[in-house]
Write a protein that holds these residues in place. Structure first.
Motif, PDB file in Angstrom:
ATOM      1  N   GLN A  43      15.153  48.893   9.290  1.00 40.45           N
ATOM      2  CA  GLN A  43      14.719  48.191   8.095  1.00 40.45           C
ATOM      3  C   GLN A  43      15.183  48.894   6.824  1.00 40.45           C
ATOM      4  O   GLN A  43      15.179  50.117   6.735  1.00 40.45           O
ATOM      5  CB  GLN A  43      13.198  48.042   8.101  1.00 40.45           C
ATOM      6  CG  GLN A  43      12.705  47.129   9.207  1.00 40.45           C
ATOM      7  CD  GLN A  43      11.212  47.199   9.431  1.00 40.45           C
ATOM      8  OE1 GLN A  43      10.466  47.705   8.598  1.00 40.45           O
ATOM      9  NE2 GLN A  43      10.754  46.692  10.578  1.00 40.45           N
ATOM     10  N   ASP A  96      20.280  45.394   8.896  1.00 37.60           N
ATOM     11  CA  ASP A  96      19.038  44.641   8.983  1.00 37.60           C
ATOM     12  C   ASP A  96      19.083  43.430   8.052  1.00 37.60           C
ATOM     13  O   ASP A  96      18.613  42.340   8.398  1.00 37.60           O
ATOM     14  CB  ASP A  96      17.855  45.541   8.624  1.00 37.60           C
ATOM     15  CG  ASP A  96      16.513  44.926   8.990  1.00 37.60           C
ATOM     16  OD1 ASP A  96      16.239  44.797  10.202  1.00 37.60           O
ATOM     17  OD2 ASP A  96      15.744  44.564   8.080  1.00 37.60           O
ATOM     18  N   SER A 145      13.643  45.233  15.085  1.00 38.79           N
ATOM     19  CA  SER A 145      13.791  45.774  13.735  1.00 38.79           C
ATOM     20  C   SER A 145      12.859  46.967  13.573  1.00 38.79           C
ATOM     21  O   SER A 145      11.636  46.841  13.679  1.00 38.79           O
ATOM     22  CB  SER A 145      13.468  44.690  12.700  1.00 38.79           C
ATOM     23  OG  SER A 145      13.628  45.182  11.389  1.00 38.79           O
TER      24      SER A 145
END
Length: 241
Positions: free
Chosen positions: A174, A179, A217
């Motif tokens: 992240q 991402d 993630s």
């Protein structure tokens, strides 16, 4: 433990069409798939050095031995130097992807002809996963670990996935570019699934899952961006949890 696999390393192909650096094969006791993995850039930084030695030491640094042993995949990792300079030079010709895969299967005694292909890449290696698809390789699964750094890579993965030919797994950190590109990819594919929290190796991941699409993630937590960038590989290498 009681699980064993073999490692074989050497040259693949011959003459001017052969791959110029060593290639590592990891062979479990049972296999039904062939995985071609492209590693990332060799940065030469203190934090990255443990992951940048020989191919065998790279596998150990990423703590992949258990996964390589238990998963029914022959995994093939070609070595590259610098910022994937070897990949860049060798795979400059798209025909070399086909030739390399042919040479890999020949080195396996053509057993690989029976196996579906799994393409994966970490970091800068993600670019070569996409390039392999563009060159005509036909994977049944694509896995990219924090490795989408350009719209061209994202679009290739999107177009491949939309054909419905296989599973796409993304693992990202992240706040980092990959991402962000993965979020764009989900939106462009029309995937509106909300994230589900899943603890993986003690890290609380946001997991987006829809059909054959999965994204893991990872938050930075207390780690640096570079440390998380490497840890995301060992944490999400297995195909499922």
């Amino acid at each position: 433990g009681t699980c064993h696999y073999s490692e074989c390393q050497g040259q693949v192909g011959s003459g001017s069409s052969g791959y110029p650096l060593p290639v590592l094969f990891t062979i479990p006791s049972q296999a039904d798939s062939l995985r071609l993995h492209f590693h990332g850039h060799i940065l030469g930084m203190k934090e990255s050095l443990p992951f940048e030695g020989s191919l065998s030491s790279m596998v150990k640094a990423f703590e992949l031995q258990k996964s390589l042993c238990e998963q029914k995949e022959v995994t093939v990792i070609p070595q590259s130097v610098g910022k994937n300079l070897t990949y860049s030079n060798y795979f400059k010709s798209s025909a070399n992807y086909t030739q390399f895969l042919k040479d890999v299967k020949f080195a396996m005694g053509n057993l690989g002809n029976e196996f579906p292909l799994h393409l994966s890449g970490h970091s800068g290696g993600g670019k070569y996963v996409a390039a392999g698809i563009e060159a005509g390789l036909k994977p049944h699964q694509v896995t990219v670990f924090d490795g989408i750094y350009a719209s061209t890579t994202k679009d290739t993965l999107k177009n491949w996935f939309k054909k419905g030919e296989g599973k796409l797994q993304l693992s990202t950190v992240q706040g980092q570019s990959p991402d962000n590109f993965a979020s764009e990819l989900r939106a462009e594919l029309g995937i509106k699934t909300k994230a589900v929290k899943n603890s993986i190796h003690g890290v609380s991941y946001d997991v987006y899952q829809s059909g054959l699409f999965t994204q893991y993630s990872r938050p930075l937590g207390s780690q640096s961006g570079l440390a998380a960038h490497f840890n995301v590989v060992k944490e999400t290498w297995p195909a499922s949890y």
